[in-house]
Design an enzyme around this catalytic site. Structure first.
Site, short mmCIF file in Angstrom:
data_model
loop_
_atom_site.label_atom_id
_atom_site.label_comp_id
_atom_site.label_asym_id
_atom_site.label_seq_id
_atom_site.Cartn_x
_atom_site.Cartn_y
_atom_site.Cartn_z
N PHE A 1 65.52 97.11 127.64
CA PHE A 1 64.80 98.29 128.12
C PHE A 1 65.07 98.53 129.61
CE2 PHE A 1 61.07 100.71 129.48
CZ PHE A 1 60.95 101.64 128.46
N GLU A 2 65.32 97.47 130.36
CA GLU A 2 65.54 97.58 131.81
C GLU A 2 67.00 97.85 132.19
OE1 GLU A 2 61.85 95.88 130.86
OE2 GLU A 2 63.77 94.91 130.41
N HIS B 1 58.64 97.84 117.78
CA HIS B 1 59.12 97.62 119.14
C HIS B 1 60.65 97.74 119.22
CE1 HIS B 1 58.93 96.10 123.24
NE2 HIS B 1 59.89 95.25 122.94
N VAL C 1 69.13 93.15 120.72
CA VAL C 1 67.80 93.48 120.22
C VAL C 1 67.81 93.19 118.72
CG1 VAL C 1 66.02 95.24 120.03
CG2 VAL C 1 67.59 95.27 121.98
N ILE C 2 66.95 92.28 118.33
CA ILE C 2 66.89 91.83 116.94
C ILE C 2 65.60 92.36 116.32
CG2 ILE C 2 66.86 89.82 115.41
CD1 ILE C 2 68.35 88.33 117.75
N ARG D 1 78.14 88.35 115.67
CA ARG D 1 78.75 89.34 116.56
C ARG D 1 78.97 88.80 117.97
NH1 ARG D 1 76.39 91.20 112.43
NH2 ARG D 1 76.80 93.23 111.50
N GLU E 1 58.98 92.42 113.19
CA GLU E 1 58.03 92.98 112.23
C GLU E 1 57.32 94.23 112.72
OE1 GLU E 1 55.41 89.88 110.99
OE2 GLU E 1 57.06 88.53 110.49
N PHE F 1 78.04 100.86 126.13
CA PHE F 1 76.78 100.43 125.52
C PHE F 1 77.05 99.19 124.66
CE2 PHE F 1 73.27 100.68 122.43
CZ PHE F 1 72.21 100.69 123.32
#
Length: 158
Positions: free
Chosen positions: A62-63, A93, A86-87, A132, A90, A118
């Site tokens: 996010f930063e 977010h 980013v995984i 990956r 539940e 990106f």
């Protein structure tokens, strides 16, 4: 008719900034390593005293946009690479972080006319992220190649 393409032959004439998210650093460290390996093999000085490479660590994906924007205000970079992982969990977010990070990175790139790669992995599981980041393929290498190509392309167009 003119045809313009980026070059993959050398990165030695580029000034590169890399912004890396610390969250999920098991993954982001591996991606960064692959990225640096590619840049080094293509002639960029990746030593700690390099004047053509800067690396900035931020708390999470996010930063990434604000750090990228601050870097571009500070110095003239030919290209930036944003790295994160980013995984999916539940909650929603994941969707918020990915959406805002991608929009923010794109906006900074447009505002400063500097390509920003990106390089944020978006996966459903840690296993997918690990695959990956080096088990099957290290996408950090690919992100660096994209940076070399786009950095040289934009330099040629200008």
């Amino acid at each position: 008719m003119a045809i313009f393409e980026g070059s993959f032959t050398t990165a030695s004439n580029l000034k590169v900034g890399i912004v890396v998210a610390r969250f999920n650093d098991l993954i982001t460290n591996k991606i960064l390593s692959g990225c640096l390996d590619c840049l080094k093999r293509h002639g960029l000085d990746t030593s700690e005293t390099s004047e053509t490479l800067d690396i900035v660590w931020v708390p999470g994906s996010f930063e990434l946009p604000i750090a990228a924007k601050t870097l571009l205000k500070k110095s003239n970079y030919d290209v930036l690479i944003s790295l994160g992982a980013v995984i999916r969990g539940e909650t929603s977010h994941y969707d918020v972080v990915i959406s805002e990070a991608s929009k923010g990175i794109a906006q900074v790139s447009y505002d400063y006319d500097v390509p920003i790669i990106f390089g944020v992995l978006t996966t459903d599981s840690m296993q997918q992220a690990l695959e990956r980041a080096g088990i099957k393929n290290n996408l950090g290498w690919n992100y660096a190649l994209q940076a070399i190509e786009m950095g040289s392309l934009i330099k040629n167009l200008n």
